[in-house]
Design a protein around this motif. Structure first.
Motif, PDB file in Angstrom:
ATOM      1  N   ALA A  81      38.294  27.140  37.026  1.00 18.34           N
ATOM      2  CA  ALA A  81      37.461  26.732  38.158  1.00 18.34           C
ATOM      3  C   ALA A  81      38.032  27.256  39.474  1.00 18.34           C
ATOM      4  N   ALA A  82      39.343  27.137  39.633  1.00 23.79           N
ATOM      5  CA  ALA A  82      39.979  27.602  40.866  1.00 23.79           C
ATOM      6  C   ALA A  82      39.785  29.099  41.058  1.00 23.79           C
ATOM      7  N   ASP A  83      39.743  29.841  39.960  1.00 22.08           N
ATOM      8  CA  ASP A  83      39.558  31.297  40.043  1.00 22.08           C
ATOM      9  C   ASP A  83      38.225  31.677  40.681  1.00 22.08           C
ATOM     10  N   VAL A  84      37.237  30.774  40.613  1.00 20.04           N
ATOM     11  CA  VAL A  84      35.926  31.083  41.192  1.00 20.04           C
ATOM     12  C   VAL A  84      35.589  30.125  42.350  1.00 20.04           C
ATOM     13  N   GLY A  85      36.624  29.531  42.930  1.00 16.54           N
ATOM     14  CA  GLY A  85      36.422  28.737  44.144  1.00 16.54           C
ATOM     15  C   GLY A  85      35.980  27.308  43.932  1.00 16.54           C
ATOM     16  N   ASP A  87      36.873  23.238  42.695  1.00 17.20           N
ATOM     17  CA  ASP A  87      37.989  22.302  42.687  1.00 17.20           C
ATOM     18  C   ASP A  87      37.732  21.237  41.623  1.00 17.20           C
ATOM     19  N   PHE A  88      38.264  21.457  40.424  1.00 16.26           N
ATOM     20  CA  PHE A  88      38.055  20.541  39.310  1.00 16.26           C
ATOM     21  C   PHE A  88      39.207  19.536  39.260  1.00 16.26           C
ATOM     22  N   GLN A  89      38.946  18.328  39.728  1.00 16.83           N
ATOM     23  CA  GLN A  89      39.952  17.270  39.747  1.00 16.83           C
ATOM     24  C   GLN A  89      39.804  16.416  38.484  1.00 16.83           C
ATOM     25  N   TRP A  90      40.254  16.962  37.366  1.00 18.25           N
ATOM     26  CA  TRP A  90      40.015  16.328  36.076  1.00 18.25           C
ATOM     27  C   TRP A  90      40.697  14.969  35.943  1.00 18.25           C
TER      28      TRP A  90
END
Length: 276
Positions: A81-85, A87-90
């Motif tokens: 997710a971070a690679d494409v901008g 913010d996945f706060q799992w």
């Protein structure tokens, strides 16, 4: 050309797939001639409005998986997710029933604010740790997205747009969708899973070039074919036969290759058919 997408708000791969589609269309020279329609899909219709345990523990318990394995999987998703901008706060995810959220999205479409409301609700669950099965949270998020308070209240105190959600799900079942995200291109090619942007772009270009050609009807009911290739996979029989490089016809099975969530609520990188 039309692209129909089935997804669930509480599917991490659907967020990633949505972003990959956005990036793919940004590179497609005919993007202005593409119409994208989003469709509702619930991974678990019977989920409580708000779950009482965190997602990691819930998934590990439900499927007998090791907790460490689930943590590693979500860390990998966060990195992708971070690679494409994104913010996945799992660690902040709250299990939620998505039915009311889907109804609000249909209302937002009618009001002309679908994109902004979808963005607010999806960020709420994916990044902010919002319990999107909680009416109070939905009221807040829908308002942030620009949906008027009167419409929000009308939807959440009735079953308005429930028929739209159920219709989307009925169509998904009819054409064989059992995993999300699923992208149906030009009503005949299907891509299931959060495949890389390059795979989606290749599939879109293929469908664009193939406009005007209609697939042969299957001999029996339902739709044939599998899912998009480029490392993805579709119908297990086809995959085992080495057909993973083809873009399949509309109608496909579980998400795979790029990862996806299936109708039984499992989210993850799916194993090849011969490893199941």
């Amino acid at each position: 050309m039309r692209i129909d997408v089935w997804s669930d708000i509480v599917c991490p791969f659907c967020h990633l797939g949505r972003r990959h589609l956005e990036l793919a269309l940004g590179q497609f020279e005919h993007a202005d001639d593409i119409e994208v329609t989003w469709h509702s899909y619930e991974l678990d219709r019977n989920a409580p409005a708000v779950g009482s345990e965190n997602v990691i523990d819930q998934v590990a318990r439900k499927y007998g998986a090791a907790r460490d394995q689930m943590i590693a999987q979500h860390q990998q998703m966060a990195s992708a997710a971070a690679d494409v901008g994104l913010d996945f706060q799992w660690e902040r995810l709250i299990p939620s029933n998505s039915y009311d959220a889907h109804r609000l999205l249909h209302a937002a479409r009618e009001a002309g604010v679908e994109e902004s409301v979808a963005g607010a609700i999806m960020r709420g669950w994916y990044t902010e740790g919002a319990a999107i099965g909680d009416p109070a949270e939905l009221r807040r998020l829908a308002a942030v997205g620009g949906l008027d308070s009167e419409t929000i209240e009308r939807v959440l105190t009735s079953d308005d747009y429930g028929i739209d959600v159920r219709t989307d799900e009925a169509v998904a079942a009819q054409i064989g969708i059992t995993g999300v995200p699923t992208f149906v291109l030009d009503q005949k090619f299907a891509v299931t899973g959060a495949h890389p942007t390059s795979v989606l772009l290749e599939a879109i270009e293929h469908a664009w070039a193939d406009q005007g050609n209609r697939p042969d009807l299957p001999e029996a009911g339902g739709c044939g074919g599998g899912c998009c290739g480029g490392g993805g996979c579709g119908d297990p029989a086809e995959t085992a036969a080495g057909d993973s490089d083809a873009v399949g016809g509309a109608g496909c099975g579980s998400g795979c290759g790029g990862g996806g969530c299936t109708a039984d609520g499992i989210c993850g990188e799916h194993q090849p058919a011969d490893a199941r």
